[in-house]
Write an enzyme that holds these catalytic residues in place. Structure first.
Site: not given
Ligand code: GLN
Length: 529
Positions: A376, A498, A500
């Site tokens: 992410c 994600h 995970e």
């Molecule tokens: N802050 C970033 C976004 O909002 C990544 C979010 C995250 O890592 N869950 O896109």
């Protein structure tokens, strides 16, 4: 439907969720379909707006629900997909009751905690329990974990709802498990007094524990069990010892040894069935090698990345490789330390703090050819790093960080969004995988589904130039980039989603398996770094 209610005594943080999930697992191993509900007695609607530094990871479900991390444990132990219905909070209950009151549903009545709030709680528990589990149908048994500790003001309406449900259902359809602390004094003696007090507090609420699970560093011997049995008014077989074990996935094995399944079967009138031992042999597997992974993060507590930690463990076990994790403070680590790891992982995150450190770690992993997995924010920073150091765009950055050339821009549907709760791009989306890429190698199929939680994306404006400079976008959803990779590298893969959150001990996540394998290969010299 049978209900297993789980309450906590003495103090929080005893591992009530793991205990409940393990109980679910031993019943699943006997062929029952088990689902789970977590009750969080806070006023937030969900965990999405809560600081992970204080409460631990925000877990994301397939339907996009942002929930307590315990739901992650239930999904991992029971190998099921839960929905937002399975996390009940005080906020959700009150919101629904107040909405009904405004609509006039309670015509003329005085709206009160009993019966309106408690009725709403019971209704939500039943709805969650009866919801079909994808691929498994309707559950036979529902675990209901009441967060917090007996005696907390916040949990009172929930415990009252549990009391009512216990009264309304046939005796053999509910069981109450009280998870409590059995501390040790300076002489090494196990003390039962705190448990006696918390069982007394439970009784004052009209709740009687059928089973007591005693947590502590040491197993509880029969003398202590006898004492708990006498003072807390339950048979000695109903006292289960749950000493801390090195790996949470061994807890079901320990519970089996303690006879928990037999006691539960007696209470719930479950027929005796054979035990599927796959889980027990899986967790007993020995490791044959070991790798060390550095995770660069701005948070000091490991619970923030609970699912990453577990996903590494699942992949490690599948590869017979023990994965040691070192946590590097993104604001303070020294470059020379990065070289000591077999792999570097850049997890998700929000806000500016620690960002430059993460970009630096990605640069190091890319140029020194150390396996890298970016998740992410780790994906977004991999793109920023590539733009800065390969394309030479020194001012490349993410719109989240401030001024500059925004290679990472706000998602179009996020523009103008002001509410923070439940408004990110959340949950499952299908992703198309490009042929002849590392992503295709690890997933082995053209379309995959993974979970998301973000507001920013790769700016479509810069994709052609980034690709021309060598960065490969190997996964996408429509015109949205989901995976990037760097060729001629032992393993450089980053995902906007994600992975995970979908990893299970029984079904490890492909990117994590790929990463662990690459780390081992580089370490053993099979691949030149
Ligand atoms: N802050 C970033 C976004 O909002 C990544 C979010 C995250 O890592 N869950 O896109």
């Amino acid at each position: 439907m049978k209900y297993i209610f789980v309450t906590g005594g003495v103090m929080s943080g005893l591992g009530k969720g793991i205990t409940a999930a393990s109980i679910g697992r031993i019943l699943k191993n006997r062929g029952y379909t088990v689902t789970a509900v977590k009750i969080d007695p806070y006023l937030n609607i969900d965990a999405g707006t809560m600081n992970p530094g204080q409460h631990g990871e925000v877990f994301v479900l397939s339907d996009g629900g942002e929930v307590d991390l315990d739901l992650g444990n239930y999904e991992r132990f029971l190998d099921i997909d839960l929905s937002s219905l399975h996390n009940i909070t005080t906020g959700k209950i009150y919101r629904s009751v107040i909405e009904k009151e405004r609509r006039g549903d309670y015509l003329g009545e005085t709206v009160q905690i009993i019966p309106h709030i408690t009725d709403e709680i019971k209704c939500c528990i039943r709805a969650a329990a009866c919801e079909e589990i994808p691929g498994a149908g309707k559950a036979d048994i529902c675990l209901v974990e009441v967060g917090g500790t007996v005696g907390d003001i916040e949990s009172m309406p929930f415990l009252e709802a549990v009391r009512q449900m216990r009264g309304e259902l046939p005796v053999e359809d509910t069981v109450l498990i009280h998870v409590t602390l059995i501390p040790e004094d300076s002489m090494g003696d196990l003390k039962t007094k705190p448990t006696q007090h918390s069982v007394k507090a439970l009784r004052e609420l009209g709740l009687y524990a059928d089973i007591i699970v005693g947590r502590g560093h040491r197993p509880i011997g029969s003398n202590t069990k006898r004492k708990i049995s006498a003072f807390c008014d339950l048979p000695q077989q109903g006292v289960i010892s749950a000493a801390t074990v090195p790996d949470i996935y061994q807890v079901p094995t320990e519970m089996e040894k303690e006879g928990a399944a037999e006691v539960l079967s007696r209470h719930l009138h479950l027929e005796s069935r054979g035990v599927d031992s796959d889980w027990y042999s899986l967790v007993a597997k020995e490791y044959t090698s070991r790798i060390e992974v550095g995770i660069v993060s701005k948070y000091g507590i490991e619970d923030v990345y609970m699912s990453i930690k577990e996903a590494l463990k699942h992949a490690g076990r599948a590869c017979s490789t023990e994965v040691k994790i070192s946590w590097l403070d993104a604001e303070r680590y020294e470059d020379r330390h990065l070289g000591e790891f077999d792999g570097i992982l850049i997890p998700g995150g929000f806000g500016k703090r620690g960002m430059e450190g993460k970009i630096e770690a990605i640069r190091y992993a890319r140029t020194e050819k150390i396996p890298l997995l970016g998740l992410c924010l780790g994906f977004q920073m991999s793109v920023v790093e590539y733009a800065r150091h390969v394309l030479g765009w020194e001012n490349a950055t993410s719109a989240e960080l401030g001024e500059g050339r925004h290679v990472i821009a706000i998602l179009p549907e996020q523009q103008g969004v002001t509410d923070l709760g439940g408004t990110m791009r959340l949950g499952n989306y299908p992703i198309t995988i490009r042929e002849n890429t590392l992503a295709m190698q690890i997933y082995g199929q053209p379309v995959i589904v993974e979970r998301h939680r973000h507001r920013y994306e790769v700016n479509p404006l810069y994709i052609p130039e980034l690709e021309k400079a060598g960065l490969v976008f190997s996964g996408s959803w429509k015109n949205r980039m989901e995976i990037c990779e760097v060729p001629d590298h032992p393993f450089f893969l980053a995902t906007q989603f994600h992975p995970e959150f979908r990893s299970r001990p029984t079904r490890p996540s492909p990117p994590f398996i790929g990463f662990v394998k690459a780390c081992s290969a580089v370490k053993s010299g099979e691949v030149n770094s």
